[in-house]
Design an enzyme around this catalytic site. Structure first.
Site, PDB file in Angstrom:
ATOM      1  N   LYS A  89       0.812  -1.230   0.000  1.00  0.00           N
ATOM      2  CA  LYS A  89       0.000   0.000   0.000  1.00  0.00           C
ATOM      3  C   LYS A  89       0.844   1.278   0.000  1.00  0.00           C
ATOM      4  O   LYS A  89       0.511   2.242  -0.684  1.00  0.00           O
ATOM      5  CB  LYS A  89      -0.952  -0.006   1.195  1.00  0.00           C
ATOM      6  CG  LYS A  89      -1.962  -1.128   1.082  1.00  0.00           C
ATOM      7  CD  LYS A  89      -2.874  -1.221   2.264  1.00  0.00           C
ATOM      8  CE  LYS A  89      -3.666  -2.513   2.149  1.00  0.00           C
ATOM      9  NZ  LYS A  89      -4.838  -2.571   2.953  1.00  0.00           N
ATOM     10  N   ASP A 125      -9.475   1.973   2.804  1.00  0.00           N
ATOM     11  CA  ASP A 125      -9.304   1.331   4.122  1.00  0.00           C
ATOM     12  C   ASP A 125      -9.753   2.257   5.244  1.00  0.00           C
ATOM     13  O   ASP A 125     -10.326   1.810   6.241  1.00  0.00           O
ATOM     14  CB  ASP A 125      -7.820   0.991   4.367  1.00  0.00           C
ATOM     15  CG  ASP A 125      -7.393  -0.271   3.649  1.00  0.00           C
ATOM     16  OD1 ASP A 125      -8.244  -1.132   3.370  1.00  0.00           O
ATOM     17  OD2 ASP A 125      -6.177  -0.392   3.366  1.00  0.00           O
TER      18      ASP A 125
HETATM   19  P1  NAP Z   1       2.288  -3.182   5.802  1.00  0.00           P
HETATM   20  O1  NAP Z   1       2.117  -1.909   5.063  1.00  0.00           O
HETATM   21  O2  NAP Z   1       3.323  -4.151   5.354  1.00  0.00           O
HETATM   22  O3  NAP Z   1       2.540  -2.789   7.351  1.00  0.00           O
HETATM   23  C1  NAP Z   1       2.796  -3.771   8.299  1.00  0.00           C
HETATM   24  C2  NAP Z   1       2.908  -3.125   9.683  1.00  0.00           C
HETATM   25  O4  NAP Z   1       2.971  -4.183  10.635  1.00  0.00           O
HETATM   26  C3  NAP Z   1       4.137  -2.277   9.880  1.00  0.00           C
HETATM   27  O5  NAP Z   1       3.807  -1.269  10.784  1.00  0.00           O
HETATM   28  C4  NAP Z   1       5.134  -3.273  10.509  1.00  0.00           C
HETATM   29  O6  NAP Z   1       6.064  -2.657  11.400  1.00  0.00           O
HETATM   30  C5  NAP Z   1       4.212  -4.107  11.351  1.00  0.00           C
HETATM   31  N1  NAP Z   1       4.707  -5.464  11.556  1.00  0.00           N
HETATM   32  C6  NAP Z   1       4.961  -6.402  10.609  1.00  0.00           C
HETATM   33  N2  NAP Z   1       5.368  -7.536  11.194  1.00  0.00           N
HETATM   34  C7  NAP Z   1       5.380  -7.298  12.535  1.00  0.00           C
HETATM   35  C8  NAP Z   1       5.750  -8.083  13.667  1.00  0.00           C
HETATM   36  N3  NAP Z   1       6.145  -9.352  13.525  1.00  0.00           N
HETATM   37  N4  NAP Z   1       5.658  -7.508  14.896  1.00  0.00           N
HETATM   38  C9  NAP Z   1       5.237  -6.241  15.037  1.00  0.00           C
HETATM   39  N5  NAP Z   1       4.906  -5.444  13.992  1.00  0.00           N
HETATM   40  C10 NAP Z   1       4.966  -5.974  12.763  1.00  0.00           C
HETATM   41  O7  NAP Z   1       0.917  -4.040   5.838  1.00  0.00           O
HETATM   42  P2  NAP Z   1      -0.578  -3.532   5.646  1.00  0.00           P
HETATM   43  O8  NAP Z   1      -0.936  -3.556   4.199  1.00  0.00           O
HETATM   44  O9  NAP Z   1      -0.765  -2.299   6.406  1.00  0.00           O
HETATM   45  O10 NAP Z   1      -1.424  -4.733   6.316  1.00  0.00           O
HETATM   46  C11 NAP Z   1      -1.386  -4.988   7.696  1.00  0.00           C
HETATM   47  C12 NAP Z   1      -2.427  -6.036   8.049  1.00  0.00           C
HETATM   48  O11 NAP Z   1      -3.746  -5.481   7.964  1.00  0.00           O
HETATM   49  C13 NAP Z   1      -2.444  -7.266   7.125  1.00  0.00           C
HETATM   50  O12 NAP Z   1      -2.659  -8.405   7.902  1.00  0.00           O
HETATM   51  C14 NAP Z   1      -3.633  -7.037   6.233  1.00  0.00           C
HETATM   52  O13 NAP Z   1      -4.201  -8.239   5.733  1.00  0.00           O
HETATM   53  C15 NAP Z   1      -4.581  -6.352   7.224  1.00  0.00           C
HETATM   54  N6  NAP Z   1      -5.614  -5.554   6.544  1.00  0.00           N
HETATM   55  C16 NAP Z   1      -6.916  -5.952   6.616  1.00  0.00           C
HETATM   56  C17 NAP Z   1      -7.884  -5.195   6.016  1.00  0.00           C
HETATM   57  C18 NAP Z   1      -9.302  -5.617   6.097  1.00  0.00           C
HETATM   58  O14 NAP Z   1     -10.091  -5.187   5.265  1.00  0.00           O
HETATM   59  N7  NAP Z   1      -9.684  -6.393   7.087  1.00  0.00           N
HETATM   60  C19 NAP Z   1      -7.564  -4.041   5.309  1.00  0.00           C
HETATM   61  C20 NAP Z   1      -6.237  -3.652   5.268  1.00  0.00           C
HETATM   62  C21 NAP Z   1      -5.262  -4.434   5.873  1.00  0.00           C
HETATM   63  P3  NAP Z   1       7.501  -2.127  10.905  1.00  0.00           P
HETATM   64  O15 NAP Z   1       7.240  -0.751  10.375  1.00  0.00           O
HETATM   65  O16 NAP Z   1       8.321  -2.143  12.135  1.00  0.00           O
HETATM   66  O17 NAP Z   1       7.965  -3.096   9.851  1.00  0.00           O
END
Ligand code: NAP
Length: 308
Positions: A89, A125
């Site tokens: 994203k 989102d």
């Molecule tokens: P992203 O841009 O890759 O961001 C991931 C975030 O999580 C970053 O802040 C990262 O921290 C942190 N993170 C990753 N692994 C971690 C760990 N092991 N421990 C602690 N923090 C961790 O991902 P995203 O697109 O925002 O998605 C995040 C989640 O939301 C996904 O599971 C996605 O499926 C879900 N989501 C769901 C919906 C829905 O409609 N239900 C919509 C959007 C997203 P760092 O900055 O330190 O790397």
């Protein structure tokens, strides 16, 4: 011919041949890594079916270093749009031709619309999250003190902006890499200048991801949001343990899956209310559909497709 479970960059490169016999034609999809978990295809295909739109939506496993090429290929194909999910994203914003206000504000894109070989980015989102909180808990963000775990990611950014726009009482940003929240913190500051909360706590803060810092904040928090991917694998630990949760907390896990995540089990153990990300999936998806087709989405058909 039926669509396969997921396509790849190599398939996009050779799309004319790969997709030649697929009916209805694939003209929409989601790019992610991982992507196998995504329920967007079944939800969006139900919407297309409800309106008898002769096309289908597919999953594409696109790795971070493949995003630019993948967007380059769809630009030249007859696609209507693409959803970007984890981890594309934030990178997506720099790889499109134009971003609307929702995307540029959140610095994150989850919805791309194609028009004249140009890519237009939006973020659904943020609004999808707000609608999900209202429908799950019958409460508005403006009445809540919110903590976002994973505020440095694409979803965390979008949720933080929505909380600011709706003037939530208090916002605490938490991220494993704390530095990734500093630009966001600066841009959100003007929204939190008015005093609203009684007592000595700041209305807007970023805190490191450690137990002492989280414990100190959680007494002054109502809604805890998991915007990290923790929980996507059944073996993942909860991002915060049950011992830090209390019955007054409301826990929203953006992750959705077949079973309860460790975070939602921890919430249950602590006597707190919780919900998974299915309702956010529904509302952000309905908003994406409206962007692509310029009409209200068939939300009940979408809801039944994900058994919400
Ligand atoms: P992203 O841009 O890759 O961001 C991931 C975030 O999580 C970053 O802040 C990262 O921290 C942190 N993170 C990753 N692994 C971690 C760990 N092991 N421990 C602690 N923090 C961790 O991902 P995203 O697109 O925002 O998605 C995040 C989640 O939301 C996904 O599971 C996605 O499926 C879900 N989501 C769901 C919906 C829905 O409609 N239900 C919509 C959007 C997203 P760092 O900055 O330190 O790397």
């Amino acid at each position: 011919m039926q669509t396969t479970d997921r396509y790849t960059l190599a398939d996009l490169q050779n799309w004319a041949e790969i997709a030649r016999d697929v009916t209805p034609p694939i003209r929409l999809g989601v790019f992610g890594d991982p992507v196998a978990h995504s329920l967007s295809p079944q939800m969006q295909n139900a919407a297309l079916c409800a309106f008898e739109i002769n096309m289908q939506y597919a999953r594409f496993h696109i790795r971070p270093n493949e995003l630019r090429a993948a967007l380059g290929f769809v630009r030249e194909l007859d696609f209507v749009g693409i959803n970007l999910t984890v981890p594309h994203k934030i990178a997506g914003l720099t790889q499109i031709d134009m971003a609307d206000e929702s995307a540029s504000r959140c610095v994150a894109v989850n919805t791309v619309r194609l028009h004249d070989e140009k890519l237009f980015g939006s973020n659904t989102d943020a609004e999808g999250f707000s609608r999900a909180i209202r429908s799950e808990f019958s409460i508005d963000l403006r009445d809540l003190r919110v903590m976002i775990l994973g505020a440095g990611g694409g979803t965390g950014h979008a949720i933080a902006w929505q909380c600011a726009l709706e003037n939530c009482e208090r916002l605490v940003l938490v991220n494993r890499t704390l530095a990734k929240t500093s630009a966001l913190l600066d841009r959100l500051r003007p929204f939190f200048t008015e005093p609203r909360v009684l007592g000595p706590v700041a209305r807007l803060e970023a805190v490191p991801w450690d137990e002492a810092a989280l414990r100190a904040q959680l007494a002054d928090i109502d809604l805890i949001v998991n915007a990290t991917p923790l929980g996507m694998n059944p073996s993942d630990p909860a991002p915060i343990p049950a011992r830090l949760l209390a019955p007054h907390h409301i826990v929203f896990d953006c992750v959705y899956g077949p079973s309860k995540t460790a975070l939602l089990r921890a919430a249950e153990e602590a006597g707190a209310r919780g919900a998974n990300g299915l309702s956010m999936l529904l509302h952000q998806g309905a908003l994406s559909f409206s962007i692509w087709f310029n009409r209200e989405a068939p939300i009940e058909a979408m809801r039944s497709a994900i058994a919400l």
